[in-house]
Design an enzyme around this catalytic site. Sequence first.
Site, PDB file in Angstrom:
ATOM      1  N   HIS A   1     -34.897  53.535 -22.239  1.00  0.00           N
ATOM      2  CA  HIS A   1     -35.237  52.856 -23.491  1.00  0.00           C
ATOM      3  C   HIS A   1     -36.456  53.562 -24.073  1.00  0.00           C
ATOM      4  O   HIS A   1     -37.511  53.568 -23.459  1.00  0.00           O
ATOM      5  CB  HIS A   1     -35.541  51.381 -23.233  1.00  0.00           C
ATOM      6  CG  HIS A   1     -34.373  50.634 -22.654  1.00  0.00           C
ATOM      7  ND1 HIS A   1     -33.423  50.024 -23.437  1.00  0.00           N
ATOM      8  CD2 HIS A   1     -33.982  50.445 -21.372  1.00  0.00           C
ATOM      9  CE1 HIS A   1     -32.502  49.465 -22.664  1.00  0.00           C
ATOM     10  NE2 HIS A   1     -32.813  49.712 -21.399  1.00  0.00           N
ATOM     11  N   LEU A   2     -36.286  54.175 -25.235  1.00  0.00           N
ATOM     12  CA  LEU A   2     -37.388  54.938 -25.824  1.00  0.00           C
ATOM     13  C   LEU A   2     -38.091  54.193 -26.953  1.00  0.00           C
ATOM     14  O   LEU A   2     -39.059  54.681 -27.513  1.00  0.00           O
ATOM     15  CB  LEU A   2     -36.893  56.313 -26.295  1.00  0.00           C
ATOM     16  CG  LEU A   2     -36.335  57.216 -25.181  1.00  0.00           C
ATOM     17  CD1 LEU A   2     -36.004  58.603 -25.723  1.00  0.00           C
ATOM     18  CD2 LEU A   2     -37.300  57.326 -24.008  1.00  0.00           C
TER      19      LEU A   2
ATOM     20  N   HIS B   1     -27.003  49.747 -14.088  1.00  0.00           N
ATOM     21  CA  HIS B   1     -27.957  49.186 -13.113  1.00  0.00           C
ATOM     22  C   HIS B   1     -27.373  48.115 -12.173  1.00  0.00           C
ATOM     23  O   HIS B   1     -27.750  46.956 -12.228  1.00  0.00           O
ATOM     24  CB  HIS B   1     -29.199  48.644 -13.815  1.00  0.00           C
ATOM     25  CG  HIS B   1     -28.953  47.918 -15.117  1.00  0.00           C
ATOM     26  ND1 HIS B   1     -28.080  46.877 -15.247  1.00  0.00           N
ATOM     27  CD2 HIS B   1     -29.488  48.111 -16.343  1.00  0.00           C
ATOM     28  CE1 HIS B   1     -28.092  46.451 -16.503  1.00  0.00           C
ATOM     29  NE2 HIS B   1     -28.940  47.186 -17.186  1.00  0.00           N
TER      30      HIS B   1
ATOM     31  N   ASN C   1     -30.841  49.632 -28.097  1.00  0.00           N
ATOM     32  CA  ASN C   1     -31.441  48.334 -28.465  1.00  0.00           C
ATOM     33  C   ASN C   1     -32.842  48.511 -29.045  1.00  0.00           C
ATOM     34  O   ASN C   1     -33.818  47.942 -28.584  1.00  0.00           O
ATOM     35  CB  ASN C   1     -31.457  47.366 -27.276  1.00  0.00           C
ATOM     36  CG  ASN C   1     -32.275  47.869 -26.106  1.00  0.00           C
ATOM     37  OD1 ASN C   1     -32.485  49.070 -25.959  1.00  0.00           O
ATOM     38  ND2 ASN C   1     -32.747  46.967 -25.271  1.00  0.00           N
TER      39      ASN C   1
ATOM     40  N   HIS D   1     -23.902  46.214 -19.621  1.00  0.00           N
ATOM     41  CA  HIS D   1     -24.915  45.437 -18.894  1.00  0.00           C
ATOM     42  C   HIS D   1     -24.191  44.178 -18.433  1.00  0.00           C
ATOM     43  O   HIS D   1     -23.861  43.317 -19.246  1.00  0.00           O
ATOM     44  CB  HIS D   1     -26.068  45.118 -19.852  1.00  0.00           C
ATOM     45  CG  HIS D   1     -27.051  44.109 -19.340  1.00  0.00           C
ATOM     46  ND1 HIS D   1     -28.399  44.354 -19.298  1.00  0.00           N
ATOM     47  CD2 HIS D   1     -26.904  42.853 -18.864  1.00  0.00           C
ATOM     48  CE1 HIS D   1     -29.025  43.292 -18.801  1.00  0.00           C
ATOM     49  NE2 HIS D   1     -28.146  42.365 -18.549  1.00  0.00           N
TER      50      HIS D   1
ATOM     51  N   ASP E   1     -33.317  53.147 -16.086  1.00  0.00           N
ATOM     52  CA  ASP E   1     -33.543  51.969 -16.931  1.00  0.00           C
ATOM     53  C   ASP E   1     -35.014  51.906 -17.373  1.00  0.00           C
ATOM     54  O   ASP E   1     -35.602  50.823 -17.484  1.00  0.00           O
ATOM     55  CB  ASP E   1     -33.138  50.678 -16.212  1.00  0.00           C
ATOM     56  CG  ASP E   1     -32.990  49.491 -17.170  1.00  0.00           C
ATOM     57  OD1 ASP E   1     -33.037  49.697 -18.399  1.00  0.00           O
ATOM     58  OD2 ASP E   1     -32.820  48.360 -16.679  1.00  0.00           O
TER      59      ASP E   1
END
Lengths: 323, 430
Positions: B65-66, B235, B97, B182, B308
Amino acid sequence: MGVLLSAGLSLGKDLLGLEYLSAEQIRLILDTAEPFKEVSERPIKKTPALRGKTIVNLFFEASTRTRISFEFAEKRLSADTVNVASTGSSVSKGETLVDTARNLEAMRIDMVVIRHPSSGSADFLAQRIRSNVVNAGDGTHEHPTQGLLDLLTLRDRFGKVEGLKVAICGDVLHSRVARSSIWGLRKLGAEVGVCGPFSLMPRDIGELGVREFTRIEDAIAWADALNVLRLQLERMTSGFIPSLREYNRVFGITSERLARAGKDIVVMHPGPMNRGVEIDSDVADGPFSVILPQVTNGVAVRMAVLYLLAGGMPDWQQQGGVE
Amino acid sequence: MTRPILIRGGRVIDPSRKGDGVADVYLQEGRVAAVGTNITGEDGARVIDAAGKVVAPGLIDLHVHLREPGQEDLETVATGAMAAAAGGFTAVCAMPNTDPVLDNQGAIGFVISQAQKAGKARVYPIGTISLGQKGEKLAEMGELVGAGAVAVSDDGKPVMSSHLMRTALEYAKTFGIPVADHCEDMGLAHGGAMHEGIVATRLGLKGIPAAAEEIMVARDIILAELTGGHVHLCHMSTRGSVSLIRRAKEMGLRVTAEATPHHFTLTHAACEGYNTNAKMNPPLREDLDREAIRQGLKDGTIDVIATDHAPHHYDAKEREFDDAPNGILGLETAFGLAVTELVEPGVLSLPELLFRMSTHPARIFNLPGGTLAVGAPADVVVLDPAARWSVDPSTFYSKSRNTPFGGRMLTGRCDLTIVRGRVVYDRAGG
């Protein structure tokens, strides 16, 4: 109690939960509470033990009994107290708990009594401020002074706690009272049972060394004392039980059920009660009930906790917090 | 034109060709030009002495997630790509997201352009499954792929509608991309803050049962069978999930799965003391789950290690456990944790680890890299698998500091990272 204190026993900086206390520390609190019972019976209900100490009662959740009990305990010890409720304070303006804590610290207070809807919030506060922190109920974690007043009440009735069989009945899943009760009773050598529908039992509760009952009749037959938990009405709307009516029929503490056991039993309730749901009125008001003595003992136990923490205060630096 | 690079005398591990031996690697014009012994590059080539080190295709993280666009105070594409490079990653896949979410070709193009400007690790955006990540209507996947998305996912917002998941798998199959899910039954997880078990019971925190994940894993496997689409399970955290995936693979379904370093390292015990840096979703589980994840990585049930990587501002974690956000940083500790927790105890050999962190991630998402074959992109790392170091979050390249591993001693770290034939990270500062 003088002997114990001179032996160097103290509570440390905070009272966060009975899980963190040893049997000796719990006994120290109960022994200290004994002389404080008498203070509340005096015409002038005051002792100067905490004169000059400032205490903030930080209540982020509605509470009548616990808040008033703490306030009486503080006032009877001659402390200066301030009450902060979540509504009408900076908390309702979105201030974080850590900022609230830092601001209190900056006002050089001595103690904080905190009631908060999130589990772990008392631990969180205690790790961040130098003042003593007393947990007055955090989420579904612990309510240590309630656990202590239950122990004191049992000790008053039975002379000792060790060897007693105590059944905790009802919504153990959502109950901070249940967790404190389990730790306190187990540490003082009582046997603990829990009874309620499986939908209201926490996962792996057996690992805490308690016996599980699914029939309330079996729990009553086994126990010397019952600790009847409040069943919150929202448990029905959120689907944990089908109806309050059925709950009362299957798990309610009724005088018929107690009579069938054919023995003396002590019935406790942390309040506030839902009469006719988890406990029937004739039980709550009946000969086995110790519900009002519990409330009386609550003040004495809270006086003992505040007194001991104040005495232990110079230790905070060496102790470096609780965790 | 970039200067050629000659990496001399390292232990060259190339899982794509099962290669493992001391050799030189020569990189020229952004490609692997030669791998062999006694290579003498052109005059003017930069020579890197890798004696005692490992030279491998760069690590590839399929799940980060950046935070850009929208939460640039937590991370940007540039800082995330730099953190990746420092962790030995030459490519990462960025989850959609963000705010706004990556549900259109313009947003995908923006992330790619930010990554190009940064010029560190490659960043491959993942598009959303549904418009606005709302779980209602399919995003325009054809255009997402056209703009450069390598997969689709509503990560963080589980796809609860089985109909939407079915059509997503079918539609994505048309474009040859995986659907990354997810797996969490939101009704069952119902506001939980950690794994449902004895620790949650003691702490009085609401639990998320393992079944919340496993129900959706089972559903996704069944839909993979129905559609023939490629479902990638993000994950994985429970022993039940591992055994469901094992069976799916035995049936020959197109199911791939990832596990994070924290799920093969920690258990729910890390939440003791209400440690918000141990709060993540899926939550840390039990010993038996951690063992099953390790076993899954060993036998291939779990295909890849993905981090993650989830940056959060320090004061967002500085609060009540119930209210703290989920997730921890991963990029700069992943390789060290993998060596310490998987290679040192003998769960995986180093070549097997590199397969699960480089070659195999490239294959299952159909990305360049993961190999040192001649002609392959010059995405290469020099690793020191024996280095002992202590995690110091204050030195992270990430903008955030949220890790439960601060102060932990790890074995194995990255010395040098090369992307497109250019050194983008050099621990020695060269």
